[in-house]
Design a protein around this motif. Structure first.
Motif, short mmCIF file in Angstrom:
data_model
loop_
_atom_site.label_atom_id
_atom_site.label_comp_id
_atom_site.label_asym_id
_atom_site.label_seq_id
_atom_site.Cartn_x
_atom_site.Cartn_y
_atom_site.Cartn_z
N ALA A 7 0.71 -1.15 0.07
CA ALA A 7 -0.09 -0.09 0.09
C ALA A 7 0.67 1.25 -0.16
O ALA A 7 0.58 2.15 -0.62
N SER A 8 1.73 1.29 0.87
CA SER A 8 2.72 2.35 0.86
C SER A 8 3.47 2.50 -0.49
O SER A 8 3.61 3.89 -0.88
N LEU A 9 3.86 1.38 -1.07
CA LEU A 9 4.52 1.51 -2.46
C LEU A 9 3.63 2.32 -3.50
O LEU A 9 3.77 3.18 -4.30
N ASN A 14 1.92 6.90 -6.82
CA ASN A 14 0.73 7.49 -7.50
C ASN A 14 0.54 8.83 -6.68
O ASN A 14 -0.43 9.37 -6.77
N PHE A 15 1.74 9.45 -5.80
CA PHE A 15 1.44 10.76 -5.32
C PHE A 15 1.26 11.75 -6.39
O PHE A 15 0.54 12.68 -6.18
N ALA A 30 6.01 19.54 6.04
CA ALA A 30 4.50 20.05 6.39
C ALA A 30 3.67 20.00 5.05
O ALA A 30 2.58 19.67 4.97
N GLN A 31 4.06 20.36 4.14
CA GLN A 31 3.37 20.83 2.68
C GLN A 31 3.20 19.35 2.17
O GLN A 31 2.18 18.95 1.84
N MET A 38 2.32 10.06 3.05
CA MET A 38 2.49 9.38 4.26
C MET A 38 3.88 9.55 5.02
O MET A 38 4.87 9.60 4.14
N GLU A 39 4.12 9.81 6.25
CA GLU A 39 5.29 10.16 6.67
C GLU A 39 6.16 9.15 6.77
O GLU A 39 7.63 9.22 6.40
#
Length: 747
Positions: A7-9, A14-15, A30-31, A38-39
């Motif tokens: 899921a993280s990948l 797809n960011f 922050a942006q 995700m952190e």
């Protein structure tokens, strides 16, 4: 856990939204969180600092091994460009640290009494050195000047004995001589100094810088120790030659800052020019040597100026015979040892180092750190402004000390992402590998997801198709995929468009903070215009660069009913006049040339059929649409021009609506000058010439008469002065004789 990783990948890949550029992955923490990243997917490298050598400071020089005065000794820095890192540097001057003192003396003839004094002060000099440290050494050298004209008399006798004839003990002229290497033997020092004799040269400045340079670079001959405080005590009563002065003697080869010692003499003295002050300062700093200038009062100002250009140097004033030199050296050493100046060697342009002294009297941060204490600390801040191709190293340390901190610096310019090791990633259409959420395509494939196969085509030619006029690829507003620009999305939601992404609909001119007077959204219900490729397209009935005006010419109409007098256009109910004409109605043109001048030839042509336009008057003077010949002109100052017959033509002209449209009134009567009387002029000229000629002749006659009269009077004066004698000449005989004719009978 596997599902979480997957899921993280998927999230990181797809960011980027469709139309967004890959650079959107880089932003503040922050942006990125605000935009939904995700952190655990955020990679933000931090500066890395490590100390590879950090030996504790030594207390005294009696400790075993090399005394340590600086801590740490070696550090490694990995910096993000633009992100500074600060660490602490400690310095503690070791008690009893070894001192090497080299006494460099001017032996020109004016230093004769000083040489006598130093011969008697050897014991005091050693005692003063022992008071500073138990590990002290002393050496001796002397100098005069180059043995060539105009610095030294080159007559063989004068070279051998450059002193006064009465001076018995005088050694031959020389440049620089190393007399005694560093020694702890007081007797040896006194013995060698007592052997010294005075010498001499011609000019006042000496070869001081030559001597300092050789003493600095000939370390093995001088005997400088690796771990010691190195001092040069220079005693002189005159100035110094510097780079360029050698040209006076025809010496053109510049000083190369190398050691040339042959039989303890500077062998290149007459072949190389003097060094510059900068060269001397560089070698003194490079070899950790601190000079003390012991000079006479008359030279104090000169050497204080020199001291400003040589770091870690001091100046002291000698007495007339140098008897105070020992006290001078002790005071100068105390000043040098109580002040710590930390700096660094040469750095690349993209690296900055600043120092903040952690001492009460320390001053602000700068490229040098200065403290007046034997034990001090400095905050050292290192910044790399740009990425560096390879690791660099530089040294930081106190001036005049061997102790240095070695800094190894590299930059963090690559993100260390936790990417899968899949070579042919499905996300990259099986044609590349995911690297930090982006596809790194195989050869022959390009595109955001390696979707474009360039085959045998040259990738550079495909990219050239995305450049307008050989400019930036897709104007910097899109990605070049298979030779076609895929434009990015704007923050407002719209996208760049056009062949090279040159267009967008969000940067048109605003009115009342609205694009095109209210047409920010092309689908708005109420709008004055729409933004199309950076230009406003106004709705019918609106105009202006931001569609801010309703179309109207009410304020642009003149009393005659024309719009802007025919010399401008009405924009936003205001006249936009032609160049030179003024609002509100474009009636006047103060900067234009007056029509009295520009229309003068046409007035002559139309009114009197003369002048240069007389043959084609109707074609050349169409700008005057109407004219009248009148007996009198209307009130006001009329225009006037002179025609070909030198007559003055008076007229009045008025501009009608339009740029070049006039009506004129021309006075029927011209004002012509009266013709001159030719006969009177000719007769008068003849009479005038005749009268002038007669007057000239009379004047000449008078001059000659006066001259003759003067000569006559002179002759008469001389005649009156002459007295003639009336005595008879005894040898004079009458010219007449009487002869009787024998045949004459008297009858």
């Amino acid at each position: 856990i596997a599902l979480l990783i997957e899921a993280s990948l998927f999230h990181s890949q797809n960011f980027i939204k469709p139309g967004e550029q890959e650079a959107a992955r880089c932003d503040t923490w922050a942006q990125l969180i605000e935009r939904g990243c995700m952190e655990e997917d955020i990679t933000s490298p931090k500066n890395d600092f490590s100390s590879s050598k950090n030996i504790s400071l030594s207390n005294t020089a009696l400790d075993k091994g090399e005394p340590i005065q600086l801590r740490p000794q070696e550090v490694n820095l990995k910096l993000r460009p633009g992100l500074p890192h600060t660490f602490t540097l400690d310095f503690q001057r070791v008690e009893g640290y070894p001192v090497d003192l080299y006494y460099l003396m001017d032996l020109s003839y004016s230093m004769e009494d000083d040489l006598r004094s130093i011969k008697t002060l050897g014991n005091e000099l050693f005692n003063a050195l022992q008071g500073i440290t138990k590990k002290g050494q002393i050496g001796f050298g002397s100098f005069v000047d180059k043995t060539v004209l105009p610095f030294t008399n080159t007559n063989p006798e004068k070279l051998n004995k450059p002193c006064a004839e009465t001076e018995m003990y005088c050694q031959p002229a020389f440049g620089y001589r190393h007399v005694l290497s560093m020694t702890e033997n007081k007797a040896e020092f006194e013995r060698e100094v007592n052997k010294q004799r005075i010498s001499g040269n011609l000019d006042s400045p000496e070869g001081t810088l030559d001597a300092i340079m050789q003493a600095a670079v000939c370390g093995e001959r001088i005997g400088w120790r690796n771990s010691s405080t190195r001092l040069i005590v220079l005693t002189t009563d005159d100035g110094f030659h510097m780079a360029g002065d050698g040209k006076l003697a025809g010496i053109l080869e510049p000083n190369d800052e190398r050691c040339y010692m042959d039989n303890n003499l500077y062998s290149k003295s007459n072949e190389m020019d003097y060094p510059s002050v900068g060269q001397v300062a560089n070698q003194l700093e490079k070899n950790n040597i601190q000079p003390i200038f012991a000079v006479t009062k008359n030279m104090e100002k000169v050497y204080r100026e020199l001291s400003k250009r040589i770091p870690k140097s001091e100046v002291g004033v000698l007495s007339a015979d140098s008897h105070n030199v020992v006290e001078l050296i002790k005071n100068a050493y105390n000043r040098l040892s109580s002040k710590v100046t930390v700096t660094h060697d040469a750095l690349p342009d993209n690296v900055r180092v600043t120092y903040t002294p952690l001492c009460p009297e320390g001053g602000p941060s700068g490229d040098k750190g200065v403290c007046n204490n034997v034990g001090v600390s400095f905050n050292v801040t290192v910044t790399a402004d740009e990425c560096m191709q390879s690791e660099i190293s530089f040294l930081i340390g106190p001036l005049g000390m061997k102790d240095k901190l070695k800094v190894s610096l590299s930059t963090l310019c690559k993100c260390e992402c936790d990417d899968p090791v899949t070579v042919d990633s499905p996300y990259c259409n099986g044609k590349g590998q995911v690297n930090c959420g982006m596809c790194s395509c195989k050869a022959g494939f390009v595109g955001q997801k390696c979707e474009c196969s360039i085959g045998e085509k040259d990738e550079s030619s495909l990219r050239a198709a995305c450049r307008k006029d050989n400019g930036t690829e897709c104007e910097g507003r899109g990605d070049c995929v298979c030779g076609i620009c895929q434009c990015y999305t704007l923050p407002g939601g719209s996208t760049y468009y056009g062949t090279n992404c040159e267009c967008e609909n969000e940067s048109c001119e605003k009115f009342q903070n609205k694009l095109c007077g209210g047409g920010m959204k092309t689908y708005a219900c109420i709008w004055n215009g729409k933004c199309r490729c950076k230009n406003c397209e106004c709705k019918p009935g609106y105009e202006g660069t931001a569609c801010q005006c309703k179309k109207s010419d009410e304020q642009c109409r003149t009393p005659s009913g024309s719009v802007c007098s025919g010399r401008g256009t009405c924009k936003c109910n205001q006249c936009k006049c032609m160049e030179g004409y003024q609002r509100p109605y474009c009636l006047t043109c103060p900067a234009c040339q007056t029509t009295c001048i520009t229309k003068g030839k046409c007035i002559e042509c139309l009114g009197f059929q003369t002048g240069p336009f007389s043959k084609n008057c109707s074609q050349a003077c169409t700008s005057i649409s109407e004219f009248k010949m009148v007996e009198t002109l209307p009130p006001g100052k009329p225009c006037d021009v002179r025609d070909v017959e030198s007559c003055r033509v008076f007229f009045a002209i008025k501009q009608l609506d339009g740029e070049d449209n006039y009506t004129a009134q021309i006075l029927k009567t011209r004002e012509c000058p009266k013709l001159p009387n030719i006969y009177a002029i000719i007769g008068g000229s003849i009479v005038g010439v005749t009268v002038i000629g007669i007057l000239i002749l009379l004047f000449i006659k008078v001059l000659f008469t006066l001259q003759d009269l003067k000569e006559y009077r002179k002759f008469m004066n001389e005649a009156q002065k002459t007295r003639w004698s009336e005595n008879k000449n005894p040898i004079f005989q009458e010219a007449t004789t009487t002869v009787a004719n024998p045949t004459f009978s008297g009858e």
